[in-house]
Write an enzyme that holds these catalytic residues in place. Structure first.
Site, short mmCIF file in Angstrom:
data_model
loop_
_atom_site.label_atom_id
_atom_site.label_comp_id
_atom_site.label_asym_id
_atom_site.label_seq_id
_atom_site.Cartn_x
_atom_site.Cartn_y
_atom_site.Cartn_z
N HIS A 1 6.76 -1.91 3.00
CA HIS A 1 6.47 -3.28 3.43
C HIS A 1 5.61 -3.97 2.39
O HIS A 1 4.79 -3.34 1.72
CB HIS A 1 5.79 -3.32 4.81
N ASN B 1 0.85 -1.19 0.00
CA ASN B 1 0.00 0.00 0.00
C ASN B 1 0.88 1.24 0.00
O ASN B 1 1.91 1.28 0.68
CB ASN B 1 -0.91 -0.01 1.23
N HIS C 1 6.98 2.83 6.28
CA HIS C 1 8.22 2.09 6.06
C HIS C 1 7.83 1.01 5.05
O HIS C 1 6.92 0.22 5.32
CB HIS C 1 8.71 1.49 7.38
P1 DGP Z 1 -0.38 -0.78 5.76
O1 DGP Z 1 -1.79 -0.44 6.07
O2 DGP Z 1 -0.19 -1.32 4.37
O3 DGP Z 1 0.55 0.36 6.09
O4 DGP Z 1 -0.01 -2.01 6.71
C1 DGP Z 1 0.55 -1.89 7.97
C2 DGP Z 1 0.35 -3.21 8.63
O5 DGP Z 1 1.15 -3.23 9.79
C3 DGP Z 1 -1.07 -3.49 9.09
O6 DGP Z 1 -1.58 -4.64 8.37
C4 DGP Z 1 -0.96 -3.80 10.56
C5 DGP Z 1 0.50 -4.01 10.76
N1 DGP Z 1 1.00 -3.55 12.04
C6 DGP Z 1 0.84 -2.30 12.57
N2 DGP Z 1 1.45 -2.22 13.76
C7 DGP Z 1 2.02 -3.45 13.98
C8 DGP Z 1 2.80 -3.97 15.04
O7 DGP Z 1 3.13 -3.34 16.04
N3 DGP Z 1 3.19 -5.28 14.91
C9 DGP Z 1 2.86 -6.04 13.83
N4 DGP Z 1 3.28 -7.30 13.81
N5 DGP Z 1 2.14 -5.56 12.80
C10 DGP Z 1 1.73 -4.28 12.89
#
Ligand code: DGP
Length: 114
Positions: free
Chosen positions: A100, A87, A98
């Protein structure tokens, strides 16, 4: 970056459920899974999004896709198929700035996305 959640996950300051790690990238399970398998693969270098990939840093992205193929095999996703999503920005609903790649699988997905 001190104020970046995923940089803090890479450093171990914020705990995560690690799936894979090497010198260039880190993979861990999403905290809010959208499918039976939902893994995030991130570069250790802070890159904000796909929009910031350039000739200086694109090698890590090629490497990440090799790692994604390996993770998908290890997680048993390859036979039925899966989805890789990144995204970007406001319309893309990127919540963590960041780079991903979501690796999601284990169920049937629809198209187009909502
Ligand atoms: P996006 O919406 O594409 O920016 O995805 C960010 C993702 O990161 C979302 O699916 C939830 C995940 N996420 C957010 N905070 C944390 C965290 O502290 N730990 C983990 N494992 N995932 C997280």
């Amino acid at each position: 970056m001190d104020d970046c959640l995923f940089c803090r996950i890479i450093s171990g300051e914020v705990p995560s459920n690690k799936v894979y790690e090497d010198s260039l990238c880190y993979a861990f399970r999403d905290i809010n899974p959208q499918a039976p398998t939902h893994i995030l693969v991130i570069p250790k270098q802070h890159i904000e999004s796909v929009s910031d990939i350039n000739s200086e840093n694109s090698a890590v992205v090629a490497h990440i896709f090799e790692v994604i193929a390996k993770i998908a095999k290890d997680e048993g996703l390859t036979e039925k198929g899966y989805r890789v999503v990144s995204n970007i920005g406001e319309y893309g609903q990127q919540s963590v700035k960041h780079l991903h790649f979501h690796v999601i699988g284990g169920r049937q997905f629809g198209w187009p996305p909502g």
